[in-house]
Design a protein around this motif. Structure first.
Motif, PDB file in Angstrom:
ATOM      1  N   TYR A  45       1.028  -1.258  -0.101  1.00  0.00           N
ATOM      2  CA  TYR A  45       0.013   0.015   0.067  1.00  0.00           C
ATOM      3  C   TYR A  45       0.985   1.201   0.029  1.00  0.00           C
ATOM      4  CZ  TYR A  45      -3.417  -3.550   0.969  1.00  0.00           C
ATOM      5  OH  TYR A  45      -4.434  -4.623   0.897  1.00  0.00           O
ATOM      6  N   ASP A  46       0.446   2.210  -0.704  1.00  0.00           N
ATOM      7  CA  ASP A  46       0.891   3.682  -0.814  1.00  0.00           C
ATOM      8  C   ASP A  46       0.456   4.477   0.175  1.00  0.00           C
ATOM      9  OD1 ASP A  46       2.723   3.412  -3.391  1.00  0.00           O
ATOM     10  OD2 ASP A  46       0.523   3.107  -4.208  1.00  0.00           O
ATOM     11  N   LEU A  47      -0.884   4.198   0.632  1.00  0.00           N
ATOM     12  CA  LEU A  47      -1.605   4.887   1.572  1.00  0.00           C
ATOM     13  C   LEU A  47      -2.323   4.249   2.576  1.00  0.00           C
ATOM     14  CD1 LEU A  47      -2.499   7.780   2.518  1.00  0.00           C
ATOM     15  CD2 LEU A  47      -4.263   7.461   0.751  1.00  0.00           C
ATOM     16  N   VAL A  48      -2.120   4.333   3.908  1.00  0.00           N
ATOM     17  CA  VAL A  48      -3.084   3.578   4.788  1.00  0.00           C
ATOM     18  C   VAL A  48      -3.703   4.549   5.797  1.00  0.00           C
ATOM     19  CG1 VAL A  48      -3.097   2.333   7.016  1.00  0.00           C
ATOM     20  CG2 VAL A  48      -1.572   1.594   5.040  1.00  0.00           C
ATOM     21  N   LEU A  49      -4.939   4.660   6.014  1.00  0.00           N
ATOM     22  CA  LEU A  49      -5.952   5.660   6.779  1.00  0.00           C
ATOM     23  C   LEU A  49      -6.314   4.757   7.828  1.00  0.00           C
ATOM     24  CD1 LEU A  49      -7.726   7.479   3.556  1.00  0.00           C
ATOM     25  CD2 LEU A  49      -5.715   8.239   4.973  1.00  0.00           C
ATOM     26  N   ALA A  50      -6.264   5.506   8.908  1.00  0.00           N
ATOM     27  CA  ALA A  50      -6.987   4.829  10.212  1.00  0.00           C
ATOM     28  C   ALA A  50      -7.548   5.987  11.011  1.00  0.00           C
ATOM     29  CB  ALA A  50      -5.884   4.165  11.037  1.00  0.00           C
ATOM     30  N   ASN A  51      -8.995   5.918  10.736  1.00  0.00           N
ATOM     31  CA  ASN A  51      -9.801   7.127  11.525  1.00  0.00           C
ATOM     32  C   ASN A  51     -10.432   6.157  12.732  1.00  0.00           C
ATOM     33  OD1 ASN A  51     -11.393   9.151  12.145  1.00  0.00           O
ATOM     34  ND2 ASN A  51     -12.687   9.028  10.767  1.00  0.00           N
ATOM     35  N   ILE A  52      -9.947   6.074  13.848  1.00  0.00           N
ATOM     36  CA  ILE A  52     -10.244   4.971  14.938  1.00  0.00           C
ATOM     37  C   ILE A  52      -9.759   5.592  16.045  1.00  0.00           C
ATOM     38  CG2 ILE A  52      -8.390   3.350  14.491  1.00  0.00           C
ATOM     39  CD1 ILE A  52     -10.568   1.324  14.742  1.00  0.00           C
ATOM     40  N   LEU A  53      -9.984   4.974  17.347  1.00  0.00           N
ATOM     41  CA  LEU A  53      -9.488   5.478  18.441  1.00  0.00           C
ATOM     42  C   LEU A  53      -7.831   5.189  18.655  1.00  0.00           C
ATOM     43  CD1 LEU A  53     -12.132   3.707  20.715  1.00  0.00           C
ATOM     44  CD2 LEU A  53     -11.892   6.163  20.337  1.00  0.00           C
ATOM     45  N   ALA A  54      -7.306   6.154  19.279  1.00  0.00           N
ATOM     46  CA  ALA A  54      -5.856   6.187  19.535  1.00  0.00           C
ATOM     47  C   ALA A  54      -5.482   4.797  20.172  1.00  0.00           C
ATOM     48  CB  ALA A  54      -5.413   7.420  20.427  1.00  0.00           C
ATOM     49  N   ASP A  55      -6.253   4.115  21.061  1.00  0.00           N
ATOM     50  CA  ASP A  55      -5.898   2.903  21.646  1.00  0.00           C
ATOM     51  C   ASP A  55      -5.805   1.788  20.590  1.00  0.00           C
ATOM     52  OD1 ASP A  55      -5.571   4.279  24.173  1.00  0.00           O
ATOM     53  OD2 ASP A  55      -7.706   3.568  24.651  1.00  0.00           O
ATOM     54  N   PHE A  74       1.235   7.053   6.140  1.00  0.00           N
ATOM     55  CA  PHE A  74       0.218   6.502   7.302  1.00  0.00           C
ATOM     56  C   PHE A  74      -0.589   7.541   8.140  1.00  0.00           C
ATOM     57  CE2 PHE A  74      -0.338   4.831  11.968  1.00  0.00           C
ATOM     58  CZ  PHE A  74      -1.434   4.197  11.801  1.00  0.00           C
ATOM     59  N   ILE A  75      -1.714   7.794   7.538  1.00  0.00           N
ATOM     60  CA  ILE A  75      -2.338   8.797   8.247  1.00  0.00           C
ATOM     61  C   ILE A  75      -3.305   8.447   9.273  1.00  0.00           C
ATOM     62  CG2 ILE A  75      -4.115  10.955   7.720  1.00  0.00           C
ATOM     63  CD1 ILE A  75      -2.877  11.056   4.976  1.00  0.00           C
ATOM     64  N   SER A  76      -3.128   8.764  10.510  1.00  0.00           N
ATOM     65  CA  SER A  76      -4.293   8.507  11.633  1.00  0.00           C
ATOM     66  C   SER A  76      -5.029   9.612  11.939  1.00  0.00           C
ATOM     67  CB  SER A  76      -3.605   7.770  12.745  1.00  0.00           C
ATOM     68  OG  SER A  76      -2.198   8.562  13.208  1.00  0.00           O
ATOM     69  N   SER A  77      -6.246   9.436  12.502  1.00  0.00           N
ATOM     70  CA  SER A  77      -7.289  10.569  12.719  1.00  0.00           C
ATOM     71  C   SER A  77      -8.374   9.925  13.677  1.00  0.00           C
ATOM     72  CB  SER A  77      -7.949  11.247  11.650  1.00  0.00           C
ATOM     73  OG  SER A  77      -8.722  10.245  10.762  1.00  0.00           O
ATOM     74  N   GLY A  78      -9.186  10.912  14.273  1.00  0.00           N
ATOM     75  CA  GLY A  78     -10.042  10.608  15.042  1.00  0.00           C
ATOM     76  C   GLY A  78      -9.364  10.646  16.429  1.00  0.00           C
ATOM     77  N   ILE A  79      -8.048  11.256  16.529  1.00  0.00           N
ATOM     78  CA  ILE A  79      -7.419  11.286  17.831  1.00  0.00           C
ATOM     79  C   ILE A  79      -7.584  12.419  18.660  1.00  0.00           C
ATOM     80  CG2 ILE A  79      -4.903  11.266  18.749  1.00  0.00           C
ATOM     81  CD1 ILE A  79      -4.128  10.349  15.852  1.00  0.00           C
ATOM     82  N   ILE A  80      -8.121  12.111  20.142  1.00  0.00           N
ATOM     83  CA  ILE A  80      -8.486  13.279  20.884  1.00  0.00           C
ATOM     84  C   ILE A  80      -7.471  13.749  21.384  1.00  0.00           C
ATOM     85  CG2 ILE A  80      -8.606  11.999  22.963  1.00  0.00           C
ATOM     86  CD1 ILE A  80     -11.079  14.584  22.167  1.00  0.00           C
ATOM     87  N   ALA A 110      -5.211  14.706  13.453  1.00  0.00           N
ATOM     88  CA  ALA A 110      -4.748  13.731  12.650  1.00  0.00           C
ATOM     89  C   ALA A 110      -3.209  13.902  12.557  1.00  0.00           C
ATOM     90  CB  ALA A 110      -5.381  14.052  11.237  1.00  0.00           C
ATOM     91  N   ILE A 111      -2.823  12.500  12.269  1.00  0.00           N
ATOM     92  CA  ILE A 111      -1.183  12.407  12.527  1.00  0.00           C
ATOM     93  C   ILE A 111      -0.861  11.666  11.221  1.00  0.00           C
ATOM     94  CG2 ILE A 111       0.596  11.676  13.622  1.00  0.00           C
ATOM     95  CD1 ILE A 111      -0.821  11.998  16.241  1.00  0.00           C
ATOM     96  N   MET A 112       0.171  12.481  10.518  1.00  0.00           N
ATOM     97  CA  MET A 112       0.656  11.540   9.355  1.00  0.00           C
ATOM     98  C   MET A 112       2.058  11.156   9.593  1.00  0.00           C
ATOM     99  SD  MET A 112       0.717  13.032   5.369  1.00  0.00           S
ATOM    100  CE  MET A 112       1.633  14.231   5.597  1.00  0.00           C
ATOM    101  N   ALA A 113       2.579  10.012   8.943  1.00  0.00           N
ATOM    102  CA  ALA A 113       3.857   9.455   9.085  1.00  0.00           C
ATOM    103  C   ALA A 113       4.196   8.844   7.786  1.00  0.00           C
ATOM    104  CB  ALA A 113       3.920   8.478  10.115  1.00  0.00           C
ATOM    105  N   ILE A 114       5.302   8.926   7.358  1.00  0.00           N
ATOM    106  CA  ILE A 114       5.968   8.325   6.306  1.00  0.00           C
ATOM    107  C   ILE A 114       6.650   7.090   6.511  1.00  0.00           C
ATOM    108  CG2 ILE A 114       7.429   8.620   4.303  1.00  0.00           C
ATOM    109  CD1 ILE A 114       6.816  11.762   4.570  1.00  0.00           C
TER     110      ILE A 114
END
Length: 116
Positions: A45-55, A74-80, A110-114
């Motif tokens: 995968y070139d892109l992974v999205l995770a919109n879910i709880l930080a845990d 790697f983009i994660s969001s939904g993080i309080i 939302a936090i992005m990492a490479i």
């Protein structure tokens, strides 16, 4: 892991006119089930999205690199906001991911990492 997510993903593909021959839906636990993780595709995968709880994002950040191509996002969001530092620490402690950007929207992050 939620069986309802499969039917929702298939319905979203249908509504958006995505041919199911170009779309694959799987349900499983990519964090704890190594066989399932590899069945999803190694370095695919070139892109992974995770919109879910930080845990969930925290342990996910330690394994998702297996599925990401070098240079993938790697983009994660939904993080309080209260969990921002924990997520950033998890990403920074993963030698295969480099923190790239944090976006704030009120109390949410939302936090992005490479992948290196």
């Amino acid at each position: 892991v939620d069986p309802n997510a499969v039917s929702a993903a298939i319905e979203n593909a249908r509504v958006n006119h995505i041919n199911m021959n170009q779309y694959d839906v799987k349900a499983g636990d990519i964090i704890t089930d190594v066989d399932f993780r590899h069945a999803c595709g190694d370095e695919k995968y070139d892109l992974v999205l995770a919109n879910i709880l930080a845990d969930v994002i925290i342990p996910l950040s330690g394994v998702i690199k297996d599925n990401m191509k070098p240079g993938a996002l790697f983009i994660s969001s939904g993080i309080i906001y209260m969990k921002e530092e924990e997520v950033k620490d998890a990403i920074n402690n993963n030698s295969n991911l480099q923190l790239s950007k944090v976006v704030n929207q009120g109390d949410w992050r939302a936090i992005m990492a490479i992948k290196k």
